[in-house]
Design a protein around this motif. Structure first.
Motif, PDB file in Angstrom:
ATOM      1  N   GLY A  73       0.785  -1.228   0.000  1.00  0.00           N
ATOM      2  CA  GLY A  73       0.000   0.000   0.000  1.00  0.00           C
ATOM      3  C   GLY A  73       0.818   1.279   0.000  1.00  0.00           C
ATOM      4  N   ARG A  74       2.091   1.226   0.388  1.00  0.00           N
ATOM      5  CA  ARG A  74       2.909   2.454   0.429  1.00  0.00           C
ATOM      6  C   ARG A  74       3.186   2.961  -0.966  1.00  0.00           C
ATOM      7  N   LYS A  75       3.236   4.294  -1.090  1.00  0.00           N
ATOM      8  CA  LYS A  75       3.583   4.930  -2.366  1.00  0.00           C
ATOM      9  C   LYS A  75       5.086   5.097  -2.403  1.00  0.00           C
ATOM     10  N   VAL A  76       5.698   4.728  -3.522  1.00  0.00           N
ATOM     11  CA  VAL A  76       7.146   4.720  -3.617  1.00  0.00           C
ATOM     12  C   VAL A  76       7.597   5.130  -5.018  1.00  0.00           C
ATOM     13  N   TYR A  77       8.765   5.770  -5.061  1.00  0.00           N
ATOM     14  CA  TYR A  77       9.437   6.081  -6.322  1.00  0.00           C
ATOM     15  C   TYR A  77      10.617   5.114  -6.421  1.00  0.00           C
ATOM     16  N   VAL A  78      10.751   4.456  -7.564  1.00  0.00           N
ATOM     17  CA  VAL A  78      11.904   3.587  -7.801  1.00  0.00           C
ATOM     18  C   VAL A  78      12.553   3.972  -9.119  1.00  0.00           C
ATOM     19  N   GLU A  79      13.858   3.785  -9.173  1.00  0.00           N
ATOM     20  CA  GLU A  79      14.611   4.084 -10.387  1.00  0.00           C
ATOM     21  C   GLU A  79      15.616   2.965 -10.600  1.00  0.00           C
ATOM     22  N   GLY A  80      15.719   2.507 -11.839  1.00  0.00           N
ATOM     23  CA  GLY A  80      16.650   1.428 -12.130  1.00  0.00           C
ATOM     24  C   GLY A  80      16.684   1.120 -13.611  1.00  0.00           C
ATOM     25  N   ARG A  81      16.842  -0.182 -13.908  1.00  0.00           N
ATOM     26  CA  ARG A  81      16.960  -0.623 -15.301  1.00  0.00           C
ATOM     27  C   ARG A  81      16.084  -1.846 -15.531  1.00  0.00           C
ATOM     28  N   LEU A  82      15.686  -2.055 -16.781  1.00  0.00           N
ATOM     29  CA  LEU A  82      14.935  -3.252 -17.145  1.00  0.00           C
ATOM     30  C   LEU A  82      15.889  -4.426 -17.303  1.00  0.00           C
ATOM     31  N   SER A  83      15.459  -5.580 -16.839  1.00  0.00           N
ATOM     32  CA  SER A  83      16.252  -6.788 -16.987  1.00  0.00           C
ATOM     33  C   SER A  83      15.312  -7.943 -17.320  1.00  0.00           C
ATOM     34  N   THR A  84      15.654  -8.719 -18.334  1.00  0.00           N
ATOM     35  CA  THR A  84      14.843  -9.868 -18.725  1.00  0.00           C
ATOM     36  C   THR A  84      15.614 -11.139 -18.414  1.00  0.00           C
ATOM     37  N   ARG A  85      14.952 -12.051 -17.704  1.00  0.00           N
ATOM     38  CA  ARG A  85      15.565 -13.344 -17.369  1.00  0.00           C
ATOM     39  C   ARG A  85      14.811 -14.461 -18.061  1.00  0.00           C
ATOM     40  N   ASN A  86      15.544 -15.481 -18.480  1.00  0.00           N
ATOM     41  CA  ASN A  86      14.961 -16.667 -19.096  1.00  0.00           C
ATOM     42  C   ASN A  86      15.391 -17.892 -18.296  1.00  0.00           C
ATOM     43  N   TRP A  87      14.494 -18.857 -18.143  1.00  0.00           N
ATOM     44  CA  TRP A  87      14.828 -20.102 -17.455  1.00  0.00           C
ATOM     45  C   TRP A  87      13.887 -21.205 -17.927  1.00  0.00           C
ATOM     46  N   THR A  88      14.239 -22.423 -17.565  1.00  0.00           N
ATOM     47  CA  THR A  88      13.409 -23.578 -17.891  1.00  0.00           C
ATOM     48  C   THR A  88      12.637 -23.961 -16.638  1.00  0.00           C
ATOM     49  N   GLY A  89      11.316 -24.010 -16.758  1.00  0.00           N
ATOM     50  CA  GLY A  89      10.460 -24.344 -15.626  1.00  0.00           C
ATOM     51  C   GLY A  89      10.551 -25.813 -15.269  1.00  0.00           C
ATOM     52  N   GLN A  90       9.951 -26.185 -14.139  1.00  0.00           N
ATOM     53  CA  GLN A  90       9.969 -27.573 -13.674  1.00  0.00           C
ATOM     54  C   GLN A  90       9.281 -28.507 -14.657  1.00  0.00           C
ATOM     55  N   ASP A  91       8.335 -27.956 -15.418  1.00  0.00           N
ATOM     56  CA  ASP A  91       7.634 -28.770 -16.412  1.00  0.00           C
ATOM     57  C   ASP A  91       8.369 -28.819 -17.752  1.00  0.00           C
ATOM     58  N   GLY A  92       9.564 -28.206 -17.807  1.00  0.00           N
ATOM     59  CA  GLY A  92      10.378 -28.253 -19.024  1.00  0.00           C
ATOM     60  C   GLY A  92      10.107 -27.136 -20.021  1.00  0.00           C
ATOM     61  N   THR A  93       9.165 -26.261 -19.741  1.00  0.00           N
ATOM     62  CA  THR A  93       8.859 -25.174 -20.665  1.00  0.00           C
ATOM     63  C   THR A  93       9.796 -23.992 -20.415  1.00  0.00           C
ATOM     64  N   GLN A  94      10.060 -23.250 -21.493  1.00  0.00           N
ATOM     65  CA  GLN A  94      10.883 -22.048 -21.381  1.00  0.00           C
ATOM     66  C   GLN A  94      10.034 -20.922 -20.796  1.00  0.00           C
ATOM     67  N   LYS A  95      10.576 -20.239 -19.802  1.00  0.00           N
ATOM     68  CA  LYS A  95       9.862 -19.135 -19.175  1.00  0.00           C
ATOM     69  C   LYS A  95      10.734 -17.892 -19.239  1.00  0.00           C
ATOM     70  N   SER A  96      10.064 -16.737 -19.152  1.00  0.00           N
ATOM     71  CA  SER A  96      10.762 -15.457 -19.247  1.00  0.00           C
ATOM     72  C   SER A  96      10.033 -14.427 -18.391  1.00  0.00           C
ATOM     73  N   THR A  97      10.783 -13.525 -17.794  1.00  0.00           N
ATOM     74  CA  THR A  97      10.170 -12.431 -17.042  1.00  0.00           C
ATOM     75  C   THR A  97      11.016 -11.179 -17.216  1.00  0.00           C
ATOM     76  N   THR A  98      10.345 -10.051 -17.220  1.00  0.00           N
ATOM     77  CA  THR A  98      11.033  -8.762 -17.277  1.00  0.00           C
ATOM     78  C   THR A  98      10.772  -8.069 -15.950  1.00  0.00           C
ATOM     79  N   GLU A  99      11.839  -7.589 -15.322  1.00  0.00           N
ATOM     80  CA  GLU A  99      11.721  -6.941 -14.029  1.00  0.00           C
ATOM     81  C   GLU A  99      12.553  -5.664 -14.014  1.00  0.00           C
ATOM     82  N   VAL A 100      12.280  -4.814 -13.035  1.00  0.00           N
ATOM     83  CA  VAL A 100      13.026  -3.573 -12.876  1.00  0.00           C
ATOM     84  C   VAL A 100      14.012  -3.777 -11.736  1.00  0.00           C
TER      85      VAL A 100
END
Length: 172
Positions: A73-100
């Motif tokens: 619930g707190r209001k916050v300012y964040v500053e950084g960079r985008l980063s995309t990670r790729n990995w293989t899930g437990q079920d063998g599928t390729q997964k990807s996420t983009t985070e700051v």
């Protein structure tokens, strides 16, 4: 050679409490999510709103600070960079996420619940206080010093307290 830029600035509200973990090397990593809102009016005059959710990652000292000061619930300012990670899930599928991945965080509201604080938001690098002081102790130090100095100063009264000041004595 052309330059590039990977910079993100967000202001939003936390959608969940931060989660702090440590790597095997002892580095702290904190993850949390924030929501940002966008409003607009359509051509037909209808008001619309869209919410985006962002996964945020902080490392080391900033991770510990985020874990300590942030709550859902707190209001916050964040500053950084985008980063995309790729990995293989437990079920063998390729997964990807983009985070700051953030390198700066500023609190934009007072502490929720349990007595609101009037303490202003502080930048993450300002939390490295000398002599092991907490941010609150460091902030109170100048106030205490000013009060002590004021108490030590003696105001000398004129010997003849009955003197009146005439309007002609005032320089303006």
């Amino acid at each position: 050679m052309a330059r590039s830029l990977n910079r993100v600035q967000l202001i939003g509200n936390l959608t969940r409490d931060p989660e702090l973990r440590y790597t095997p090397n002892g580095n702290g990593v904190c993850t949390f999510s924030i929501a940002t809102n966008r409003s607009w009016t359509t051509d037909s005059g209808e008001k619309r709103e869209e919410v985006d959710f962002h996964r945020i990652v902080a490392w080391n000292k900033l991770a510990e600070l985020c874990s300590q000061f942030l709550v859902k619930g707190r209001k916050v300012y964040v500053e950084g960079r985008l980063s995309t990670r790729n990995w293989t899930g437990q079920d063998g599928t390729q997964k990807s996420t983009t985070e700051v991945v953030i390198d700066d965080m500023i609190l934009l509201d007072s502490k929720p619940s349990g007595g609101a604080s009037s303490q202003p938001a502080r930048r993450s690098e300002e939390f490295n206080e000398p002599d092991g002081e907490t941010p609150e102790e460091h902030q109170e130090k100048p106030k205490k010093q000013a009060k002590k100095q004021h108490e030590e100063e003696k105001v000398e009264e004129p010997e003849n307290g009955d003197e009146e000041v005439s309007p002609d004595d005032i320089p303006f």
